[in-house]
Scaffold this motif. Structure first.
Motif, PDB file in Angstrom:
ATOM      1  N   ARG A  85      10.671  -5.266 -23.286  1.00 41.32           N
ATOM      2  CA  ARG A  85       9.417  -5.726 -23.891  1.00 41.32           C
ATOM      3  C   ARG A  85       8.260  -4.940 -23.291  1.00 41.32           C
ATOM      4  NH1 ARG A  85       9.354 -12.111 -23.260  1.00 41.32           N
ATOM      5  NH2 ARG A  85       7.303 -11.844 -24.165  1.00 41.32           N
ATOM      6  N   ILE A  86       7.281  -4.631 -24.118  1.00 45.77           N
ATOM      7  CA  ILE A  86       6.109  -3.887 -23.668  1.00 45.77           C
ATOM      8  C   ILE A  86       5.053  -4.855 -23.154  1.00 45.77           C
ATOM      9  CG2 ILE A  86       4.196  -2.448 -24.448  1.00 45.77           C
ATOM     10  CD1 ILE A  86       6.092  -0.962 -26.200  1.00 45.77           C
ATOM     11  N   ALA A  87       4.354  -4.446 -22.102  1.00 45.98           N
ATOM     12  CA  ALA A  87       3.275  -5.239 -21.538  1.00 45.98           C
ATOM     13  C   ALA A  87       2.086  -4.324 -21.252  1.00 45.98           C
ATOM     14  CB  ALA A  87       3.717  -5.920 -20.249  1.00 45.98           C
ATOM     15  N   VAL A  88       0.890  -4.880 -21.308  1.00 47.51           N
ATOM     16  CA  VAL A  88      -0.317  -4.175 -20.880  1.00 47.51           C
ATOM     17  C   VAL A  88      -0.824  -4.892 -19.634  1.00 47.51           C
ATOM     18  CG1 VAL A  88      -0.937  -3.282 -23.141  1.00 47.51           C
ATOM     19  CG2 VAL A  88      -1.776  -5.499 -22.458  1.00 47.51           C
ATOM     20  N   PHE A  89      -1.421  -4.138 -18.703  1.00 42.77           N
ATOM     21  CA  PHE A  89      -1.869  -4.747 -17.462  1.00 42.77           C
ATOM     22  C   PHE A  89      -3.186  -4.157 -16.980  1.00 42.77           C
ATOM     23  CE2 PHE A  89       0.564  -1.093 -16.065  1.00 42.77           C
ATOM     24  CZ  PHE A  89      -0.182  -0.592 -15.012  1.00 42.77           C
ATOM     25  N   VAL A  90      -3.874  -4.937 -16.158  1.00 43.32           N
ATOM     26  CA  VAL A  90      -5.070  -4.504 -15.450  1.00 43.32           C
ATOM     27  C   VAL A  90      -4.882  -4.963 -14.007  1.00 43.32           C
ATOM     28  CG1 VAL A  90      -6.370  -6.571 -16.096  1.00 43.32           C
ATOM     29  CG2 VAL A  90      -7.601  -4.507 -15.433  1.00 43.32           C
ATOM     30  N   GLU A  91      -5.262  -4.103 -13.051  1.00 45.39           N
ATOM     31  CA  GLU A  91      -4.956  -4.390 -11.649  1.00 45.39           C
ATOM     32  C   GLU A  91      -5.974  -3.766 -10.713  1.00 45.39           C
ATOM     33  OE1 GLU A  91      -0.897  -3.558 -10.216  1.00 45.39           O
ATOM     34  OE2 GLU A  91      -1.816  -2.067  -8.914  1.00 45.39           O
ATOM     35  N   GLY A  92      -6.149  -4.397  -9.576  1.00 45.53           N
ATOM     36  CA  GLY A  92      -6.933  -3.855  -8.481  1.00 45.53           C
ATOM     37  C   GLY A  92      -6.079  -3.833  -7.229  1.00 45.53           C
ATOM     38  N   ASN A  93      -6.173  -2.766  -6.440  1.00 42.30           N
ATOM     39  CA  ASN A  93      -5.380  -2.605  -5.227  1.00 42.30           C
ATOM     40  C   ASN A  93      -6.306  -2.119  -4.121  1.00 42.30           C
ATOM     41  OD1 ASN A  93      -3.614  -1.556  -3.207  1.00 42.30           O
ATOM     42  ND2 ASN A  93      -2.000  -1.380  -4.734  1.00 42.30           N
ATOM     43  N   TYR A  94      -6.267  -2.782  -2.962  1.00 41.86           N
ATOM     44  CA  TYR A  94      -7.132  -2.456  -1.826  1.00 41.86           C
ATOM     45  C   TYR A  94      -6.262  -2.086  -0.640  1.00 41.86           C
ATOM     46  CZ  TYR A  94     -10.292  -3.314   2.088  1.00 41.86           C
ATOM     47  OH  TYR A  94     -11.012  -3.197   3.245  1.00 41.86           O
ATOM     48  N   LEU A  95      -6.511  -0.943  -0.028  1.00 40.89           N
ATOM     49  CA  LEU A  95      -5.804  -0.512   1.178  1.00 40.89           C
ATOM     50  C   LEU A  95      -6.841  -0.259   2.247  1.00 40.89           C
ATOM     51  CD1 LEU A  95      -3.321   0.481   2.747  1.00 40.89           C
ATOM     52  CD2 LEU A  95      -3.701   2.727   1.725  1.00 40.89           C
ATOM     53  N   GLY A  96      -6.744  -0.967   3.341  1.00 41.52           N
ATOM     54  CA  GLY A  96      -7.726  -0.721   4.382  1.00 41.52           C
ATOM     55  C   GLY A  96      -7.709  -1.700   5.526  1.00 41.52           C
ATOM     56  N   LEU A  97      -6.801  -2.660   5.516  1.00 41.58           N
ATOM     57  CA  LEU A  97      -6.760  -3.631   6.597  1.00 41.58           C
ATOM     58  C   LEU A  97      -5.989  -3.053   7.777  1.00 41.58           C
ATOM     59  CD1 LEU A  97      -5.936  -6.776   4.463  1.00 41.58           C
ATOM     60  CD2 LEU A  97      -8.158  -6.061   5.313  1.00 41.58           C
ATOM     61  N   GLY A  98      -6.690  -2.694   8.832  1.00 35.01           N
ATOM     62  CA  GLY A  98      -6.041  -2.157  10.024  1.00 35.01           C
ATOM     63  C   GLY A  98      -5.567  -0.734   9.898  1.00 35.01           C
ATOM     64  N   THR A  99      -6.198   0.062   9.048  1.00 34.60           N
ATOM     65  CA  THR A  99      -5.714   1.418   8.805  1.00 34.60           C
ATOM     66  C   THR A  99      -6.328   2.455   9.727  1.00 34.60           C
ATOM     67  OG1 THR A  99      -7.446   1.828   7.200  1.00 34.60           O
ATOM     68  CG2 THR A  99      -5.365   0.983   6.360  1.00 34.60           C
ATOM     69  N   GLY A 100      -7.492   2.181  10.254  1.00 33.40           N
ATOM     70  CA  GLY A 100      -8.182   3.198  11.022  1.00 33.40           C
ATOM     71  C   GLY A 100      -8.929   4.176  10.133  1.00 33.40           C
ATOM     72  N   LEU A 101      -8.991   3.908   8.826  1.00 34.27           N
ATOM     73  CA  LEU A 101      -9.740   4.767   7.917  1.00 34.27           C
ATOM     74  C   LEU A 101     -11.231   4.565   8.148  1.00 34.27           C
ATOM     75  CD1 LEU A 101      -7.831   4.113   4.582  1.00 34.27           C
ATOM     76  CD2 LEU A 101      -7.830   6.218   5.876  1.00 34.27           C
ATOM     77  N   SER A 102     -11.990   5.621   8.027  1.00 35.09           N
ATOM     78  CA  SER A 102     -13.436   5.481   8.150  1.00 35.09           C
ATOM     79  C   SER A 102     -13.986   4.639   7.008  1.00 35.09           C
ATOM     80  CB  SER A 102     -14.103   6.864   8.174  1.00 35.09           C
ATOM     81  OG  SER A 102     -13.736   7.590   7.018  1.00 35.09           O
ATOM     82  N   SER A 103     -13.386   4.736   5.836  1.00 38.19           N
ATOM     83  CA  SER A 103     -13.736   3.851   4.720  1.00 38.19           C
ATOM     84  C   SER A 103     -12.451   3.481   3.988  1.00 38.19           C
ATOM     85  CB  SER A 103     -14.716   4.548   3.770  1.00 38.19           C
ATOM     86  OG  SER A 103     -14.116   5.657   3.178  1.00 38.19           O
TER      87      SER A 103
END
Length: 118
Positions: A85-103
């Protein structure tokens, strides 16, 4: 790629491009809770999902850490493809908890997926 462990629990491996600074390639492994909301007599189902896991950003810098995922998928009944079956989706993904990234980095996605059932 998603693998269902139970009817509402899925594991997912995702790879994508993070075009905004710090930029690079994102690889994310997440555990998602995906309850199915279907209405009697309706030809579609709604799958809101949320979860989290571990992600890695490889680009100018290399960092990894915890990430969060939230999204909404609309599973269409009328459109069938040889057992799928076909589906359409919308999503948000956040990476940054404890990464040491400047942003921290995040992405927003709009797409189409195919669900196959045995």
């Amino acid at each position: 790629m998603e693998i269902y462990f139970f009817q509402t629990l899925a594991g997912r491996l995702m790879a994508g491009i993070a075009p905004l600074p710090p930029g690079g390639t994102v690889i994310d492994i997440a555990l998602l809770l995906k309850p199915v909301l279907a209405w009697p007599g309706s030809s579609f189902a709604l799958l809101p999902y949320f979860g989290g896991g571990f992600g890695v950003l490889a680009g100018r810098d290399f960092a990894g850490g915890l990430g969060l995922v939230a999204g909404l998928e609309l599973l269409l009944e009328e459109i069938r493809l040889d057992g799928g079956r076909i589906a359409v989706f919308v999503e948000g993904n956040y990476l940054g908890l404890g990464t040491g990234l400047s942003s921290p980095t995040w992405h927003f996605a709009l797409g189409v997926s195919i669900h196959y059932y045995e």
